[in-house]
Design a protein around this motif. Structure first.
Motif, short mmCIF file in Angstrom:
data_model
loop_
_atom_site.label_atom_id
_atom_site.label_comp_id
_atom_site.label_asym_id
_atom_site.label_seq_id
_atom_site.Cartn_x
_atom_site.Cartn_y
_atom_site.Cartn_z
N LYS B 132 0.67 -1.07 0.09
CA LYS B 132 -0.18 -0.07 0.01
C LYS B 132 0.97 1.15 0.00
O LYS B 132 0.22 2.22 -0.37
N HIS B 133 2.20 1.12 0.67
CA HIS B 133 2.96 2.38 0.46
C HIS B 133 3.61 2.94 -0.87
O HIS B 133 3.79 3.79 -1.13
N SER B 246 -1.90 -1.20 -9.03
CA SER B 246 -1.92 0.32 -9.51
C SER B 246 -1.03 0.57 -10.52
O SER B 246 0.07 -0.13 -10.75
N GLY B 272 -6.69 1.25 6.41
CA GLY B 272 -6.77 2.66 6.31
C GLY B 272 -5.70 3.00 5.41
O GLY B 272 -4.49 2.41 5.19
N TRP B 273 -5.95 4.01 4.42
CA TRP B 273 -5.06 4.78 3.39
C TRP B 273 -4.58 3.48 2.68
O TRP B 273 -3.33 3.58 2.34
N SER B 274 -5.36 2.74 2.18
CA SER B 274 -4.91 1.53 1.58
C SER B 274 -5.55 1.24 0.08
O SER B 274 -6.52 2.21 -0.33
N TRP B 275 -5.25 0.28 -0.50
CA TRP B 275 -5.94 -0.19 -1.92
C TRP B 275 -7.36 -0.18 -1.75
O TRP B 275 -7.89 0.70 -2.64
N THR B 277 -9.40 1.56 0.38
CA THR B 277 -10.10 2.83 0.51
C THR B 277 -9.83 3.72 -0.69
O THR B 277 -10.93 4.45 -0.96
N GLU B 278 -8.81 3.43 -1.30
CA GLU B 278 -8.69 4.10 -2.73
C GLU B 278 -9.87 4.02 -3.80
O GLU B 278 -10.47 4.40 -4.27
N ARG B 302 -4.80 -2.53 12.31
CA ARG B 302 -3.71 -1.71 12.39
C ARG B 302 -2.64 -1.79 13.46
O ARG B 302 -2.77 -1.06 14.35
#
Lengths: 315, 331
Positions: B132-133, B246, B272-275, B277-278, B302
Motif C-alpha cells: 500500500k505504501h 496500481s 486505512g489509507w489503503s488499496w 480505501t482508494e 492496524r
C-alpha cells in the motif's frame, strides 16, 4: 555562429560551440582554461538571472570547482557514462557544451534539455545523467558499470559525489559491491569542505581516504586546483579503470567559492577570500599569455550572451 | 503447476530469451537458490547474469536502476517484502523519476520481486504486505501474483514494456497449484477475462448480488469462499482478481458493480489509507447511483503482525473476515 531562437527537438544533436568548448587543435592549456571560463561565466550568469527574477527554484553553483569537472571529463570518451549530483552544471557543460539546453532547462522552457521538467539538478544527455538526491546515484552508477562489464566493453562509469554524500549509507553498500564485483567505476569525490552549511569537521569522522581503502579500493588524493594537474591525475585514473576494469577513487580537496544554493552562505569571509587566491582560473591564467586569456574570455562572453538572448526568447 | 516452480520457469525463460535480463538479490544462487527457492538452478546455468549480493537492499535497487538505465533488464529479488522499505528511496526518488524527469530520454524498467504476506508465524517484520505504501507512486506498476494468472505471461509482459514494476508474491502462494482458467472455467467457477482482471463466479454476472475485489493470496481465499457460498448457501457473488493493483483498470470493476450494486474489497495489508480505501473513493464516484450499500473494505488490523499463530490469525485478514463481509454485501 548564432543559434536561431526556435524550438529545439527534445533529443537533438548537442552542438558544441568552439568559442566555449575549444577545438581538438587548440593547445590543451588554452582549451582547458576556456572550458573552465565557460563554466564559471555560465554559473555567474545564472546567479545574475536569479537576482533578476528570471529563474525559478534553486541552483547550486560549482564556482571554484571547475577544474575538477574539466580535468576529469577531458578523459571521458564516447560510450563512457557520467552520473552527477545536485551541483551538476559544470559536469554537464564539460561533457556536452550544451549551454543553451541547460539554460533553457533552468529557465523552465520546453526547449530545455529535459523539457523544463528536470530543472537545474536533473539533466540528461547521451552519456550523462544527474539526480539531486544524495547517495542513490552511486549504486546507480555502479549498475551502469555492471552493464558495461556484462557487455564485455572497456567503457567506464564515472560518478561525481561531494563530501556531504559520505553521510549516506548507499555509498558504502555500493563500495562493497563495486569492489567485490570489480566494476569499472571511477568515483570522483569533490570535497569542497562544506556540506551546505555544515563544515567537514561536523560531518565526517575519521579519514575520507580510509573509507575507500577499507574496501580495497585505490584512492588518488589531491589538494590541487590546477587543471593541468587534475587533467594528468584524472587521465591516469580513467585509464587505470579502463584497463583493470576495477573501481577507483579520485579524491579532490577543493573549495566552493559561492553559497551552497542561493543566499545561504555563513562561512567566515576570510576563509572564502583566501580560497579566491588559489581558484582554478587564476592558477590557469598564470600559464597563459594575458592576450590569450583575454581573447578567450571575450569569445566565451560573446557565446554566452547569445545563449542567454536565445534562451530568453524561447517560448 | 506449482506456483513457485512456474515462477522459476518464467525467470528461466526470461534469461533464455533476453540477454539483457539480470537477476540480482540476496542468497539467490545455487545450491541455496533463494529464500523461497524460486531461483534454484538459474545461477548454475547463467552465472554472470544471476548475481547474489551482500545484505544491501538499497544497493540492490540502485544497481538495478543503473542496469536498467544502461539498457539491461534487471529483476531484483527482495528476500522478504518487508525489506522493500530499504529500497524506497530508489523506487520513489530515482527509478520512477528518470523517464518522466528526463522527459522521455531514459527509461528505467526495473522489476522487483517482492515475497510478501503473513499467516506463517514469521512475526512483525517478516510477514507484512507493504504494497500500500507504493500504490499510487507515479510511473510505477504494482502487480500481484495470483493462482489465476500465469507468471510466464506476467514476465513476458514486464519485459515488453518500460515502466518499473513491483511484483508482489504472497509467500503462501508458492506451494499452491496454479488455477489458470481453462475453457472459461476455474474449477466449478466460470472465468471471464477482462484485460488482466479475471472474473470468477458460479452464475452469470447479472445473477450476482455483490462484487468482490481481491488479489494475491486473499484472492485464493476469496475464491474458496465464493465457491462454497454458491454451493452450500446459493449466495452468488462475482470475484474480480486484478493482476495490476496500481494504476487500476477501473472498467471491469465499474461493469461488475453496475450489475451487482455492491462492492467488497479484500487485502491483507493493514487497514486505512489503503488499496481498498482508494477503490472505495473512486468507485463511490464512478458508481454512486448504482451502489445499494456502502463499499466494504476488508483489511488487517492496524497493528504489528504477531508471531503467535493464534494471535496472527486474529489480526490478519483470512477466510472468516472475507466470508462475513461477503455475506453482508450480498444481502
Amino acid at each position: 555562429m548564432t543559434i536561431a531562437p526556435t524550438r529545439i527537438p527534445r533529443q537533438r544533436e548537442l552542438q558544441a560551440d568552439p568559442r566555449t568548448m575549444g577545438t581538438p587543435e587548440e593547445p590543451r592549456d588554452l582549451r582547458l582554461y576556456r572550458r573552465m571560463r565557460f563554466i564559471r561565466r555560465f554559473e555567474e550568469t545564472l546567479l545574475g538571472l536569479f537576482d533578476e527574477g528570471v529563474l525559478n527554484g534553486t541552483t547550486h553553483a560549482c564556482i571554484g570547482q571547475e577544474a575538477d569537472a574539466v580535468g576529469v571529463i577531458e578523459h571521458v570518451e564516447e560510450g563512457d557514462h557520467i552520473f552527477s549530483n545536485h551541483r551538476c552544471h559544470g559536469h554537464y557543460l564539460a561533457r556536452t557544451g550544451d549551454a543553451l539546453g541547460l539554460m533553457a532547462e533552468i529557465m523552465g522552457k520546453e526547449a530545455g534539455v529535459c523539457g523544463g521538467i528536470g530543472g537545474s539538478q536533473h539533466v540528461c544527455a547521451p552519456g550523462f545523467m544527474s539526480n539531486g538526491v544524495q547517495g542513490g546515484i552511486v549504486p546507480t552508477a555502479a549498475g551502469i558499470a555492471l552493464a558495461m562489464k556484462l557487455r564485455g566493453s572497456d567503457r567506464v562509469s564515472v560518478v561525481f559525489i561531494g563530501d556531504g554524500t559520505l553521510g549516506e549509507g548507499a555509498v558504502y553498500e555500493t563500495l562493497n559491491i563495486a569492489a567485490l564485483w570489480d566494476l569499472p567505476l571511477l568515483i570522483v569525490l569533490e570535497d569542497n569542505e562544506w556540506a551546505q552549511s555544515t563544515p567537514t569537521e561536523l560531518n565526517t569522522a575519521g579519514s575520507m581516504r580510509a573509507r575507500f581503502e577499507a574496501f580495497g579500493i585505490p584512492v588518488t588524493e589531491t589538494t590541487t586546483t590546477d587543471v593541468a594537474e587534475l587533467d594528468a591525475l584524472a587521465g591516469n585514473e580513467i585509464a587505470a579503470v579502463r584497463t583493470t576494469g576495477k573501481t577507483r577513487v579520485l579524491l579532490v580537496h577543493t573549495y566552493r567559492l559561492c553559497h551552497h544554493s542561493k543566499s545561504d552562505d555563513h562561512r567566515p569571509e576570510e576563509e572564502v577570500a583566501l580560497r579566491w587566491v588559489t581558484e582554478p582560473l587564476a592558477i590557469a591564467r598564470q600559464r597563459i599569455a594575458e592576450s590569450q586569456w583575454q581573447r578567450i574570455d571575450a569569445e566565451v562572453e560573446a557565446a554566452l550572451a547569445e545563449v542567454v538572448a536565445t534562451a530568453r526568447a524561447l517560448p | 503447476m506449482i506456483f513457485s516452480k512456474e515462477l522459476g520457469a518464467a525467470l528461466r525463460e526470461s534469461l533464455e530469451t533476453d540477454d539483457r535480463v539480470v537477476l540480482i538479490g540476496e542468497d539467490i544462487i545455487d545450491p541455496y537458490g533463494g529464500a523461497f527457492k524460486v531461483t534454484r538452478g538459474l545461477s548454475t546455468d547463467f552465472p554472470e547474469r544471476v548475481r547474489t549480493t551482500p545484505i544491501s537492499e538499497g544497493a540492490i535497487a540502485g544497481i538495478s536502476a543503473g542496469l536498467a538505465l544502461a539498457g539491461m533488464r534487471p529483476i531484483a529479488e527482495v528476500m522478504f517484502g518487508d525489506f522493500i522499505t530499504l529500497c524506497f528511496d530508489q523506487v520513489v526518488n530515482h527509478i520512477t523519476k528518470y523517464e518522466a524527469m528526463y522527459n522521455g530520454q531514459a527509461t528505467c524498467p526495473v522489476v522487483f520481486r517482492v515475497p510478501s504476506g503473513g499467516h506463517r508465524g514469521y512475526g512483525p517484520t517478516h510477514s507484512q504486505s507493504l504494497e500500500k505504501h507504493f500504490l499510487g507512486v507515479p510511473h510505477l506498476k504494482v502487480v500481484a501474483a495470483s493462482l489465476f494468472h500465469d507468471p510466464r505471461e506476467a514476465f513476458r509482459g514486464f519485459l515488453e514494456q518500460n515502466t518499473p514494476v513491483l511484483y508482489i508474491e504472497h509467500k503462501l502462494l508458492y506451494p499452491q497449484n496454479l488455477r489458470l482458467p481453462e475453457g472459461g472455467m476455474v474449477g466449478d467457477l466460470m472465468a471471464v477475462k477482462h484485460g488482466s482482471t479475471i472474473g470468477l463466479s458460479a452464475v452469470p454476472r447479472n445473477d450476482c448480488t455483490a462484487t468482490v475485489l481481491a488479489y494475491g493470496y486473499q484472492a485464493m481465499l476469496a475464491a474458496e469462499v465464493v465457491e462454497r457460498l454458491a454451493v452450500e448457501e446459493e449466495i452468488f457473488v462475482e470475484l474480480l482478481v486484478p493482476a495490476q493493483l496500481s494504476p487500476m483498470d477501473w472498467t471491469p470493476v465499474e461493469e461488475s458493480v453496475r450489475a451487482t450494486g455492491s462492492l467488497v474489497t479484500v487485502e491483507e495489508g493493514t487497514g486505512g489509507w489503503s488499496w481498498g480505501t482508494e477503490i472505495a473513493a473512486v468507485m463511490s464516484e464512478k458508481a454512486f447511483g448504482r451502489l445499494r450499500r456502502p463499499i466494504s473494505v476488508v483489511a488487517s488490523e492496524r497493528t504489528v503482525i504477531p508471531s503467535s499463530r493464534a494471535r496472527e490469525a486474529g489480526m490478519l485478514v483470512g477466510t472468516p473476515q472475507i466470508e462475513t463481509a461477503i455475506l453482508e454485501a450480498a444481502k
